[in-house]
Design a protein around this motif. Sequence first.
Motif, PDB file in Angstrom:
ATOM      1  N   THR A  69     -14.081 -14.658  -5.975  1.00  0.00           N
ATOM      2  CA  THR A  69     -15.363 -14.223  -5.421  1.00  0.00           C
ATOM      3  C   THR A  69     -15.434 -14.671  -3.965  1.00  0.00           C
ATOM      4  OG1 THR A  69     -16.417 -14.400  -7.591  1.00  0.00           O
ATOM      5  CG2 THR A  69     -17.858 -14.363  -5.656  1.00  0.00           C
ATOM      6  N   HIS A  71     -17.587 -14.747  -0.400  1.00  0.00           N
ATOM      7  CA  HIS A  71     -18.838 -14.616   0.355  1.00  0.00           C
ATOM      8  C   HIS A  71     -18.494 -14.801   1.833  1.00  0.00           C
ATOM      9  CE1 HIS A  71     -21.166 -14.868  -3.366  1.00  0.00           C
ATOM     10  NE2 HIS A  71     -20.439 -15.929  -3.689  1.00  0.00           N
ATOM     11  N   ASN A 189     -20.434  -9.652   0.046  1.00  0.00           N
ATOM     12  CA  ASN A 189     -20.027 -10.232  -1.231  1.00  0.00           C
ATOM     13  C   ASN A 189     -18.983  -9.316  -1.870  1.00  0.00           C
ATOM     14  OD1 ASN A 189     -21.930 -12.409  -1.158  1.00  0.00           O
ATOM     15  ND2 ASN A 189     -23.530 -10.956  -1.733  1.00  0.00           N
ATOM     16  N   SER A 486     -25.836  -7.969   0.924  1.00  0.00           N
ATOM     17  CA  SER A 486     -24.439  -7.584   1.033  1.00  0.00           C
ATOM     18  C   SER A 486     -24.398  -6.186   1.645  1.00  0.00           C
ATOM     19  CB  SER A 486     -23.753  -7.589  -0.339  1.00  0.00           C
ATOM     20  OG  SER A 486     -22.362  -7.376  -0.201  1.00  0.00           O
ATOM     21  N   ASN A 525     -20.496  -8.501 -10.379  1.00  0.00           N
ATOM     22  CA  ASN A 525     -21.029  -8.105  -9.073  1.00  0.00           C
ATOM     23  C   ASN A 525     -22.484  -7.667  -9.233  1.00  0.00           C
ATOM     24  OD1 ASN A 525     -20.517  -5.547 -10.354  1.00  0.00           O
ATOM     25  ND2 ASN A 525     -20.615  -4.600  -8.317  1.00  0.00           N
TER      26      ASN A 525
END
Length: 554
Positions: A69, A71, A189, A486, A525
Amino acid sequence: MPSPRTRRRLLSTGLAVALSSALLGPAGPTHASETPAPSVPAAHLNLGAADLPETRTEKTLAPGVTLTTIHRGGADSSLFWTAEVAIPSDSPDPDAPSSALSSQASAQNVAAKLKAAGLDTRVEHVVSPQLADAGGPLGYRVRAGHFSAQADGAGTVARIKAAGYSSSVVYTGWDGDAGTSSQSRGPWNLDVITIDPEQYEGELTASFGPDLEKPEATSQLAAAQNAVAGVNAGFFVFDPAAGAPGDPAGVGIYGGKTLREPVGDRPGLILNGANNRASIQRLTWSGSVSGAGGTLGLEGINRNPGLIRNCGEKGALPTELPRQDVTCTKASELVAFTPEFGAKTPAGAGLEVTLDSHDAVTSVAESRGTAVPAGGHTIQATGDDVAQLRALANVGEKLRLDAHVVGEDGRQLTTTKHTSVVNGGPLLVKDGQEDVTVRQDGMVRPNDNNSFYYGWVHKRNPRTFAGTDAQGRTILVTADGRSTNSLGLSLKEEADVATSLGMVQAMNLDGGGSTTAVAGGSVVNTPSGKAERPVGDAVLVLPTRSDSEDSNRE
């Protein structure tokens, strides 16, 4: 007893069988692609300003399968909401639709009229990043106002309407304008699923669910096979006016069977579950129906005759070329159906011939719409093809169906029951270099003021894409979008991310509201529609188990 990996290797060489008359059933091993140029993942994503903070959290889902994941970036005070005006067309056609982009003169004319009505408007020149076969100046847009929240723009939209124009409130963070993307602050993201074929003992595959004609959520498709992970896959029919909802809108091969033909020569993601490796090739096809009285050309598989979603077929109107999100039509067609399509084939005028599991004609119906027999097929004809099929099909006689998907080397793409192929486009990366072929793959529409290109290619959207790295690992990526939390990716940014993740080949899959990543039984997600959208198919990472080679393949 040999290990699952050894058994896969034995199966990949020992289960090669000749293409049967039953419409591309299991055949030989998939052709290997050329070895791509080496690529090394970047320390951080090539996305936005170089100094952005980026965090990566990695989780092992199974031996050889990881979920990372990512960011990147954070709040950007320079971004805001604004009203974007739909500009009337320059065309003399009074029914020509309005567009977000126009000529400079038209944009300035609209802006002047809105200013006269007391609105704070501005004209902006939109320049798109250069891609392999498109890009550069797109046109001019008109925008009005600066708002801290989307709801704050409602009054301005009402005033624009009162002045005779329509508009919508958009977020400037979703712009993909050339020269600004490299300075963007985010946030973004992304979820990255990596499958290492040297370690993973399960199976990489694709699934469409119980039948082709009904969509299911990615999480449903994953749960049905207890998948370790998965993402949404190819484009599919969404509107009943374009065909059967859920039907792939491009090539679809599942369990080694070709259940939907390619669109033009668009790329396909080829999954070899026998060794858990993937490749990307541009695919074409040919099909025929043969009997004692001759041979006819087959034009489609498992889709409504006369409706070709995303076009790309000879003789189709308005174009024979691929055209994203356009439904082309054709008055006369022969289309074959398999039991996987659904409970009943599309009903309507025309002719339908039913074949049993031995390819013998069992019935000839003077209208379309019936159940496909187990192990058999039907063939539908419309228009001028009705008389030709009627002359060829006699009850009790055999008809041979042939469908050959062809790879980039010009040879038939042969398959085993462990081969899946899902559709998509455009291509993003080839041999380690960005190669975003939006014009070739149908994302450039003539005579629409670049409106579709602006929204689909240029702007940031949720995206799903897939590819491989120099180590042979398959990488599945989702990027959330259409949110202030995002921003999403333009297609240029998508290719940038793919190369910075080390991909040496990559292609775009269905995105937008379809973008979904599943891991460990949960959606990981944030789908842009607040909830999952049912989709046509999904790429799945099946769990390690002794029967993984044979599960859901018969």
